[in-house]
Design an enzyme around this catalytic site. Structure first.
Site, PDB file in Angstrom:
ATOM      1  N   ARG A 181       6.733   0.628   7.873  1.00  0.00           N
ATOM      2  CA  ARG A 181       7.689  -0.092   7.039  1.00  0.00           C
ATOM      3  C   ARG A 181       9.086  -0.210   7.651  1.00  0.00           C
ATOM      4  O   ARG A 181      10.046   0.425   7.207  1.00  0.00           O
ATOM      5  CB  ARG A 181       7.786   0.567   5.658  1.00  0.00           C
ATOM      6  CG  ARG A 181       6.482   0.531   4.917  1.00  0.00           C
ATOM      7  CD  ARG A 181       6.579   1.101   3.532  1.00  0.00           C
ATOM      8  NE  ARG A 181       7.170   0.185   2.574  1.00  0.00           N
ATOM      9  CZ  ARG A 181       7.262   0.444   1.280  1.00  0.00           C
ATOM     10  NH1 ARG A 181       6.810   1.582   0.803  1.00  0.00           N
ATOM     11  NH2 ARG A 181       7.787  -0.425   0.463  1.00  0.00           N
ATOM     12  N   CYS A 214       6.763   6.223   6.202  1.00  0.00           N
ATOM     13  CA  CYS A 214       6.301   6.762   4.933  1.00  0.00           C
ATOM     14  C   CYS A 214       4.805   6.626   4.885  1.00  0.00           C
ATOM     15  O   CYS A 214       4.197   6.080   5.791  1.00  0.00           O
ATOM     16  CB  CYS A 214       6.986   6.086   3.755  1.00  0.00           C
ATOM     17  SG  CYS A 214       6.358   4.451   3.444  1.00  0.00           S
TER      18      CYS A 214
END
Ligand code: UD1
Length: 418
Positions: A123, A118
């Site tokens: 992440r 993202c």
């Protein structure tokens, strides 16, 4: 697509009421999968991410009624008819991963799409997966899905390499129904994690140590449904504190927990604004151009990464230079190029930005890139000369409840353009 138009220069004044936290509502909703009865969650903010979680719980077979006006969500997971969190939902909200722990604990099985990369870095979710394995789940990654299965979770020692908020939450929701004791070390201490632990305890779980880095859980065989109120949003609180300070205004920010934003409020004072903390409210008074102040983001109780972009917008007009170091999501500087379009003088090197204060920002057309970056552009627009138009405001809708209305009510010249 909707845009937000801000005319800079208005001084904000009045009272603003803080909503329930997005990051508190989402794990509370996921926790409702752990018991069969009807949960009544209050102060659930009306946000895109909450709607996405509602869709997900419904797909799993729960009933999930949301009375938006009242902020009440009733969730009942009497019987689950699916254990799959599909790509189309996980892709729009990474926090969908929060159903993984509850599904494995309740059904012995879960199939959850891997969240993609993202805008704020890669992440990963390896801590969630590794932790579940430690608790006795067999996990396979195939076709972009996490496939977990167990004959029964067993307590274990789980050490987080670095503290993870949703990682701690996910594994906590798995451990409460595991057999025996689980000890989490280097766990996240964020108020939303603490709040989830309190909710689980109200449901009958046996948990100690939440709010510290070591959390102990003694598994129980079943949990019951309860009524619960979502914790106030500390990031929204911090964003309005900055809006008051930046515009030289005066806001009384109500229904919040000032003690959850101490790191931010200390920096707001250091930069020259007046901050008065009360029980459940905080008053912030801006005093002209800020002094440059350095910030380094860190896990709670450090300075929150979710307020880094907003603080940087203020430092863009400070007297002197400040260093903003990002230690949670190292690539979280995409707002910098948009702030530069408004006249900010910022250079980035690795996980550090040098912000050289300029006397004023100029309004411009800018693009929101993620949730908190959008808030920083709105704040920058509030103090810029002329008009700022922020595009892609759907990012803002994911996490700030009625931000435009709330700002307008305290004097901002701000509109949503269809
Ligand atoms: C949560 C918040 C988000 C906030 C963030 C940090 C929710 C729904 N979202 O996100 O708003 O910005 O905490 O306060 O509560 N990491 C790994 N592997 C993992 C998990 C995390 O390497 O399995 C790393 C991340 O890349 C990051 C750090 O750990 O560098 C902390 O991330 P984490 O606390 O997990 O963030 P989220 O829970 O996703």
């Amino acid at each position: 697509m909707d845009r937000i138009k801000v005319e800079g220069g208005a001084r904000l004044q009045g009272r603003v009421s803080i909503s329930g936290a997005k990051n508190g509502a989402l794990p509370s909703m996921a926790a409702a999968l752990l018991a069969q009865g009807r949960f009544r969650l209050a102060r659930v903010p009306s946000l895109m991410d909450v709607i996405t979680m509602q869709k997900l719980l419904k797909r799993l077979g729960a009933t999930c009624e949301y009375r938006t006006g009242e902020g009440v969500m009733e969730v009942e997971a009497r019987q689950l008819t699916s254990v799959e969190a599909p790509y189309d939902l996980v892709r729009t909200m990474r926090a969908s991963i929060l159903v993984l722990g509850p599904l494995v604990a309740r059904c012995g099985e879960a199939v959850v799409s891997l969240p993609g990369g993202c805008a704020i870095g890669s992440r990963p979710v390896d801590f969630h997966i590794e932790g579940l394995r430690r608790l006795g789940a067999a996990i396979e990654l195939s076709d972009g899905y996490i496939r977990a299965r167990t004959q029964g979770l067993k307590g274990a020692r789980v050490v987080f390499p670095i503290p993870s908020v949703t990682g701690t939450e996910n594994l906590l929701m798995a451990a409460v129904l595991a057999q025996g004791e689980t000890v989490f070390e280097n766990a996240a201490c964020e108020p939303e994690v603490t709040d989830l632990a309190r909710l689980l305890r109200a449901m009958g779980a046996r948990i100690e140590g939440e709010g510290t880095t070591t959390i102990r859980v003694q598994g129980v065989s079943s949990l019951k449904a309860v009524d619960w109120e979502v914790v106030p949003d500390r990031i929204e609180t911090g964003t309005f504190a900055l809006a008051a300070a930046m515009t030289g205004g005066e806001l009384v920010i109500e229904r919040c927990r000032p003690e959850h934003v101490t790191a931010l409020l200390d920096k707001v004072r250091a930069a020259g604004a007046t901050v008065e903390e009360h029980e459940g409210s905080v008053r912030v008074l801006g005093n002209g151009r800020p002094r440059a102040v350095d910030v380094t983001t860190d896990p709670y109780p450090g300075f929150p990464t979710d307020l880094q972009a907003q603080f940087m917008a203020w430092m863009a007009v400070a007297e002197g230079s400040s260093i903003v170091a990002e230690r949670v999501f190292q690539q979280r500087f995409i707002h910098v190029s948009e702030l530069r379009r408004m006249g900010a003088d910022i250079s980035v090197s690795g996980s550090q930005a040098v912000v050289r204060g300029v006397p004023a920002l100029q309004g411009a057309e800018v693009m929101a890139t993620d949730l908190r970056a959008s808030a920083s552009l709105v704040l920058a627009g509030l103090i810029a000369k002329g008009a700022t138009v922020v595009h892609r405001v759907y990012h803002l809708d994911r996490g700030y409840e009625r931000m435009v209305d709330k700002l307008r009510a305290v004097g901002a010249r701000i509109d949503r353009l269809k």
